[in-house]
Design an enzyme around this catalytic site. Structure first.
Site, PDB file in Angstrom:
ATOM      1  N   HIS A  96      31.475  41.638  40.726  1.00 44.81           N
ATOM      2  CA  HIS A  96      30.901  42.137  39.499  1.00 44.81           C
ATOM      3  C   HIS A  96      30.966  40.825  38.382  1.00 44.81           C
ATOM      4  O   HIS A  96      30.502  40.912  37.492  1.00 44.81           O
ATOM      5  CB  HIS A  96      32.352  43.618  39.098  1.00 44.81           C
ATOM      6  CG  HIS A  96      33.712  42.591  38.201  1.00 44.81           C
ATOM      7  ND1 HIS A  96      35.117  42.249  39.227  1.00 44.81           N
ATOM      8  CD2 HIS A  96      33.710  41.935  36.736  1.00 44.81           C
ATOM      9  CE1 HIS A  96      35.387  41.721  38.861  1.00 44.81           C
ATOM     10  NE2 HIS A  96      35.072  41.254  36.669  1.00 44.81           N
ATOM     11  N   ASP A 127      35.072  43.618  45.776  1.00 44.40           N
ATOM     12  CA  ASP A 127      34.571  42.998  44.676  1.00 44.40           C
ATOM     13  C   ASP A 127      34.861  42.281  45.039  1.00 44.40           C
ATOM     14  O   ASP A 127      35.726  41.114  44.149  1.00 44.40           O
ATOM     15  CB  ASP A 127      35.636  43.299  43.673  1.00 44.40           C
ATOM     16  CG  ASP A 127      35.302  42.870  41.915  1.00 44.40           C
ATOM     17  OD1 ASP A 127      34.182  42.703  41.886  1.00 44.40           O
ATOM     18  OD2 ASP A 127      36.017  43.092  41.323  1.00 44.40           O
ATOM     19  N   SER A 208      37.908  36.510  35.648  1.00 45.29           N
ATOM     20  CA  SER A 208      37.437  37.639  36.824  1.00 45.29           C
ATOM     21  C   SER A 208      36.872  36.045  37.838  1.00 45.29           C
ATOM     22  O   SER A 208      35.775  35.019  37.627  1.00 45.29           O
ATOM     23  CB  SER A 208      36.265  38.664  36.744  1.00 45.29           C
ATOM     24  OG  SER A 208      36.604  39.588  36.240  1.00 45.29           O
TER      25      SER A 208
END
Length: 359
Positions: A96, A127, A208
């Site tokens: 993402h 992911d 992230s």
């Protein structure tokens, strides 16, 4: 980068500008008062200055060892973090974080000229993505065995939260084996990650794809999600973040680097495409099979287009998200009972030998 709203979790990857500083403070008036009472003499001793200094030295060593390997990744739509995986310039991050981009700018916490990078491969279902930077020297991090993690173990999260490159936070492993489901705020597909590490180390927008590190300076996870509290207007839930285990991240990354795709995800699949089905009141009642892949586990078990799956392995599956959450806890090759309703309303069940989810 689009945030991934999660109930109760969201993906962490957006640009902001704010800084929170935490400090520990003692209590009392600063004066020593001797006491001979039993309660006072039996109270736990405070940590010695030597012990505090030793722990601080460990933290400093871990930061010195690992932080140079944790980079900031920028695209035209936002930013995230990444961990240098090898000497070729391959960098592991979240799918993402890369989104639909194929070109990136990589900034090192040690400074220097930003590097250009290109996409090696992305596996949105898990992911995880890999990009490759060129034109500079990057220090590869050491990846540890996430299977050896213990609840209560001290860990540190490193990345670029809120655009602050080279930020380090500290906490513990709060829980293991969590199932985390999220969805792009732009309306993207559902992402379900199994066996996630829950940590109290602060994970904010931009963390992230960074590194969750143990005190031996080894990467044990890839931070990917931060929790929201729906009871407080989806504000951040302090001390609840999630990371993909290093064992999962490296298995996926190795395949992306070798083939540009994932052929052995380690995740179970039925081999069907499904849609949500509701009753007349709008209540979800199952997942309707819209397509059955040829020679798939579902087709071999007799499932057909139009059938509505209501439970897998004894767990109800009222909607596609729940079906994903159930399947992520199962393994390829495992035999499970699938309950379903045929188009004419007949309730049936069959045994399915689960296959492997393709990349």
């Amino acid at each position: 980068m689009n945030q991934r709203p999660i109930r109760p979790v969201r993906r962490a990857a957006a640009v902001a500008a704010s800084l929170l500083v935490l400090a520990a403070a003692g209590c009392g008036d600063g004066k020593s008062k001797p006491s001979s009472s039993p309660a006072a003499s039996s109270s736990p001793a405070a940590a010695s200055p030597t012990a505090v200094t030793d722990l601080q030295s460990v933290y400093e060593r871990v930061v010195t060892d690992v932080l140079p390997s944790v980079v900031q990744i920028s695209t035209s739509s936002g930013l995230g973090s990444g961990v240098v995986y090898d000497g070729k310039g391959d960098i592991i991050t979240n799918a993402h974080v890369v989104g639909t981009a194929t070109q990136f700018t990589v900034t090192q916490p040690t400074g220097g000229t930003p590097l250009s990078a290109s996409l090696v491969g992305s596996y949105p279902t898990g992911d995880i993505a890999v990009i490759r930077a060129g034109g500079g020297t990057l220090k590869a991090a050491k990846f540890g065995d996430s299977a050896k993690l213990q609840v209560g173990q001290i860990v540190m999260a490193m990345g670029s939260p809120l655009g602050l490159t080279g930020t380090v936070t500290q906490g513990i492993v709060s829980a293991l084996g969590r199932t985390v489901t999220s969805k792009d705020s732009s309306g993207g597909s559902i992402i379900t990650v199994g066996d996630a590490i829950q940590t109290s180390a602060a994970i904010n927008n931009g963390n992230s794809g960074g590194a969750l590190v143990d005190l031996t300076s080894q990467v044990v996870g890839i931070p990917s999600a931060a929790a929201l509290n729906p009871e407080l207007g989806d504000s951040a839930a302090p001390g609840i973040g999630f990371a993909i285990p290093s064992a999962t991240a490296t298995r996926i990354a190795d395949q992306l680097i070798a083939n540009g795709k994932v052929t052995d995800s380690g995740r179970a699949a039925l081999g069907v495409k499904v849609v949500g089905v509701v009753d007349r009141s709008g209540t979800p009642i199952g997942v309707g099979i819209a397509e059955v892949e040829a020679n798939s586990p579902a087709s071999k078990a007799g499932l057909k287009v139009g059938d509505v799956i209501t439970a897998v392995n004894g767990a109800p599956t009222p909607d596609p998200t729940t079906l994903s959450q159930v399947l992520v806890t199962l393994k390829p090759g495992q035999q499970v009972k699938v309950d379903y309703t045929t188009p004419d309303g007949t309730k049936q069940s069959t045994t399915v030998t689960l296959g492997t989810l393709a990349g």
